[in-house]
Design a protein around this motif. Structure first.
Motif, PDB file in Angstrom:
ATOM      1  N   PHE A  91      33.034  61.014  49.057  1.00  0.00           N
ATOM      2  CA  PHE A  91      31.800  60.986  50.324  1.00  0.00           C
ATOM      3  C   PHE A  91      31.279  62.298  50.400  1.00  0.00           C
ATOM      4  CE2 PHE A  91      33.662  57.444  53.181  1.00  0.00           C
ATOM      5  CZ  PHE A  91      33.554  56.212  52.201  1.00  0.00           C
ATOM      6  N   ASP A  92      31.570  63.111  49.536  1.00  0.00           N
ATOM      7  CA  ASP A  92      30.995  64.677  49.489  1.00  0.00           C
ATOM      8  C   ASP A  92      29.837  64.576  48.773  1.00  0.00           C
ATOM      9  OD1 ASP A  92      32.093  64.854  47.114  1.00  0.00           O
ATOM     10  OD2 ASP A  92      33.329  66.627  47.479  1.00  0.00           O
ATOM     11  N   ALA A  93      29.427  63.210  48.320  1.00  0.00           N
ATOM     12  CA  ALA A  93      28.093  62.998  47.478  1.00  0.00           C
ATOM     13  C   ALA A  93      28.393  63.448  45.840  1.00  0.00           C
ATOM     14  CB  ALA A  93      26.786  63.752  47.806  1.00  0.00           C
ATOM     15  N   SER A  94      29.470  63.786  45.525  1.00  0.00           N
ATOM     16  CA  SER A  94      29.711  63.993  44.113  1.00  0.00           C
ATOM     17  C   SER A  94      31.013  63.206  43.472  1.00  0.00           C
ATOM     18  CB  SER A  94      30.191  65.570  43.947  1.00  0.00           C
ATOM     19  OG  SER A  94      31.576  65.939  44.199  1.00  0.00           O
ATOM     20  N   THR A  95      31.056  63.380  42.026  1.00  0.00           N
ATOM     21  CA  THR A  95      31.693  62.482  41.336  1.00  0.00           C
ATOM     22  C   THR A  95      32.574  63.473  40.254  1.00  0.00           C
ATOM     23  OG1 THR A  95      30.436  60.541  41.399  1.00  0.00           O
ATOM     24  CG2 THR A  95      32.048  60.453  39.781  1.00  0.00           C
ATOM     25  N   SER A  96      33.963  63.313  40.360  1.00  0.00           N
ATOM     26  CA  SER A  96      34.543  64.634  39.637  1.00  0.00           C
ATOM     27  C   SER A  96      35.300  63.640  38.436  1.00  0.00           C
ATOM     28  CB  SER A  96      35.908  65.182  40.468  1.00  0.00           C
ATOM     29  OG  SER A  96      36.776  64.011  40.962  1.00  0.00           O
ATOM     30  N   ILE A  97      35.085  64.382  37.265  1.00  0.00           N
ATOM     31  CA  ILE A  97      35.543  63.967  35.991  1.00  0.00           C
ATOM     32  C   ILE A  97      36.773  64.974  35.647  1.00  0.00           C
ATOM     33  CG2 ILE A  97      35.159  63.341  33.574  1.00  0.00           C
ATOM     34  CD1 ILE A  97      33.443  61.837  35.628  1.00  0.00           C
ATOM     35  N   TRP A  98      37.950  64.336  35.367  1.00  0.00           N
ATOM     36  CA  TRP A  98      39.332  65.001  35.063  1.00  0.00           C
ATOM     37  C   TRP A  98      39.650  64.353  33.536  1.00  0.00           C
ATOM     38  CZ3 TRP A  98      41.169  68.082  38.685  1.00  0.00           C
ATOM     39  CH2 TRP A  98      40.622  68.206  40.084  1.00  0.00           C
ATOM     40  N   GLU A  99      40.009  65.463  32.760  1.00  0.00           N
ATOM     41  CA  GLU A  99      40.527  64.962  31.432  1.00  0.00           C
ATOM     42  C   GLU A  99      42.074  65.391  31.356  1.00  0.00           C
ATOM     43  OE1 GLU A  99      38.939  67.409  28.235  1.00  0.00           O
ATOM     44  OE2 GLU A  99      39.622  66.127  26.611  1.00  0.00           O
ATOM     45  N   LYS A 100      42.816  64.031  30.994  1.00  0.00           N
ATOM     46  CA  LYS A 100      44.040  64.304  30.825  1.00  0.00           C
ATOM     47  C   LYS A 100      44.586  65.112  29.541  1.00  0.00           C
ATOM     48  CE  LYS A 100      47.754  60.682  30.700  1.00  0.00           C
ATOM     49  NZ  LYS A 100      48.229  61.335  29.111  1.00  0.00           N
ATOM     50  N   THR A 101      45.750  65.715  29.415  1.00  0.00           N
ATOM     51  CA  THR A 101      46.040  66.255  28.390  1.00  0.00           C
ATOM     52  C   THR A 101      46.885  65.149  27.587  1.00  0.00           C
ATOM     53  OG1 THR A 101      48.260  66.970  29.734  1.00  0.00           O
ATOM     54  CG2 THR A 101      46.241  68.718  29.307  1.00  0.00           C
ATOM     55  N   LYS A 102      47.078  65.462  26.434  1.00  0.00           N
ATOM     56  CA  LYS A 102      47.242  64.336  25.563  1.00  0.00           C
ATOM     57  C   LYS A 102      48.877  63.758  25.824  1.00  0.00           C
ATOM     58  CE  LYS A 102      46.339  63.061  20.604  1.00  0.00           C
ATOM     59  NZ  LYS A 102      46.160  63.291  19.534  1.00  0.00           N
ATOM     60  N   ASP A 103      49.808  64.703  25.915  1.00  0.00           N
ATOM     61  CA  ASP A 103      51.031  63.909  26.142  1.00  0.00           C
ATOM     62  C   ASP A 103      51.682  64.228  27.398  1.00  0.00           C
ATOM     63  OD1 ASP A 103      51.058  63.103  23.245  1.00  0.00           O
ATOM     64  OD2 ASP A 103      51.406  65.290  22.873  1.00  0.00           O
TER      65      ASP A 103
END
Lengths: 336, 138
Positions: A91-103
């Protein structure tokens, strides 16, 4: 029809396997998403957090991580098809993208998609994992392309809905995007020579449409909304249009916030503000376009059920979350 | 203080909570301006063995048929009940039929769960709502 004593309906029952409660009581948990592996859950809530849940050595579901990047409620979360990326719409008008570490279950905040004027309400990855769609109260849908180095380029801004857009979802196989809105319609969008055009508009719902879900091959769509109704739609190839084939009303006494079509068992689950979870089943033979209630679990949560999702790997397992700040994992069991 | 007999909530209890809400524009309360009325509140409590939640339906009458603060008044009513009622509730709020030019539009907006939460996350709206629902000390 509803037997609350043993919760048995049509020979089926919904067995509670696990229940996890957020620390702050009665924090609204809006949405959850199963990792493609089926062993990790992401949730989001009005405490502005995205949280990651998994099983410990003793097979108990526990909180593994809390991801902090937003200033307001996080409304929806979505894993990329490969399971490497997680997106959160806020609702803060943004979309966050997260990268998961491999293992491991570590996450890096790799990007923040800005551009919407008001609350972002939904986010979805396409089947290839390269396109992302977001939608907002600003009545627009943005299609983003993931580039190298985790950069996102906005390919298109689509307007066409007259009001807030509640949900976006990609077709499971094609580059076709569906959206549902406060304007009571569902629209389909497609890239035609570089322009994303509205291909179809589905009318029938009598109020906001909260959630939509495709069946496995994408030939059918199910929708639910504020009007307490569930609509089933089918693509009519011959006439190139989506038609309403079935509708269920009067099963829920309050709005229906979520619907999910299992790609493993073809069953459908829904969650409602009347605190129940309902499971639907498709007919067989000549009745393939008919649907019936297989089971209704009253009081599944102590408050509104905001989200219900089938596990993508393990048949008949589903997760739900709600305004009671609880996440529950259930198994649909056929009784002997 | 409100006396909750046997923990069963009725329309009088709910009215006692909302009657002193201050109008966002005028120095009067909603009761004084005849925006709310005990007779326009219905409460279902203790039904179907559900003892932990009550169902409240409230109609309110904006002071003028073009009142632009009608959604804020609805937010105040909802928020005050959530804060003061000692029991979980599900609340529906509607404009008294015929009392506003855009009645349907407002009814949809003030009962939309996302819109309610988003409005309260807006600091200006939140402050205004808190100001209106604050109980005066006597």
């Amino acid at each position: 029809m509803t037997d609350t004593n043993n919760n048995s309906n049509n020979g089926y029952s919904l067995k509670l396997i696990s229940s996890m409660k957020k620390e702050a009581p009665f924090d609204k948990i809006w949405n959850l998403a199963w990792h493609p592996s089926g062993d990790i859950l992401a949730t989001c809530a009005n405490d502005k957090l995205i949280q990651i849940w998994t099983k410990d050595d003793k097979d108990n579901w526990v909180l593994a991580k809390s991801l902090e990047a937003h200033e307001k409620t996080v409304r929806r979360v979505a894993w990329s098809p490969c399971g490497r990326f997680l997106a959160g719409a806020s609702f803060d008008a943004s979309t966050s993208i997260w990268e998961k570490t491999k293992d491991q279950l570590d996450f890096n905040h790799v990007s923040s998609l800005e551009g919407h004027t008001y609350e972002v309400k939904s986010v979805a990855w396409d089947s290839s994992g390269t396109l992302l769609a977001t939608c907002s109260r600003d009545k627009s849908i943005w299609v983003w392309q993931m580039e190298e180095d985790n950069d996102f380029e906005c390919l298109s801004i689509n307007s066409g809905h007259g009001q807030d857009i509640k949900c976006v979802l990609w077709h499971p196989q094609e580059e076709l995007l569906a959206s549902s809105s406060y304007d009571d319609t569902i629209k389909f969008w497609k890239d035609i020579d570089g322009d994303w055009l509205c291909m179809y508009t589905l009318t029938g719902h009598e109020s906001s449409i909260w959630d939509i879900s495709f069946n496995k091959d994408g030939s059918k769509l199910v929708s639910c909304g504020e009007d307490k109704q569930v609509f089933f739609w089918k693509y009519d190839k011959e006439n190139d249009k989506w038609i309403n084939i079935f509708k269920i009303k009067e099963e829920n006494s309050r709005p229906i916030y979520s619907i999910d079509w299992s790609h493993l068992t073809n069953k459908i689950c829904s969650g409602s503000a009347d605190d129940s979870i309902v499971i639907y089943e498709e007919g067989t033979g000549d009745n393939k376009d008919q649907y019936k209630v297989l089971l209704k679990k009253e009081g599944a949560h102590d408050s509104d059920v905001n989200c219900t999702k089938w596990n993508p790997k393990h048949e008949n397992i589903l997760a739900s979350c709600g305004d009671d700040g609880t996440i529950k994992i259930w198994e649909l069991i056929k009784n002997n | 203080m409100i006396n909750y007999n046997n923990n069963i909530i009725d329309s009088i209890d709910v009215f006692d909570i909302i009657r002193h809400i201050k109008d966002p524009e005028y120095p009067n309360t909603l009761e004084q301006l005849k925006v709310v009325n005990e007779d326009w509140i219905t409460v279902e409590d203790n039904i179907n063995d559900k003892k932990d939640c009550c169902y409240i339906k409230i109609y309110f009458t904006p002071t003028v048929p073009h009142c632009h603060l009608a959604p804020t008044i609805a937010l105040c009513i909802r928020e005050k009940i959530n804060q003061y009622l000692p029991k979980r509730s599900k609340i529906e709020i509607y404009i008294t039929p015929g009392s506003h030019q855009t009645e349907e539009e407002i009814n949809k907006q003030i009962n939309d769960k996302e819109r309610i939460i988003a409005a309260l996350e807006n600091p200006e709206i939140y402050d205004l709502v808190q100001k209106c629902i604050k109980e005066d000390e006597y």
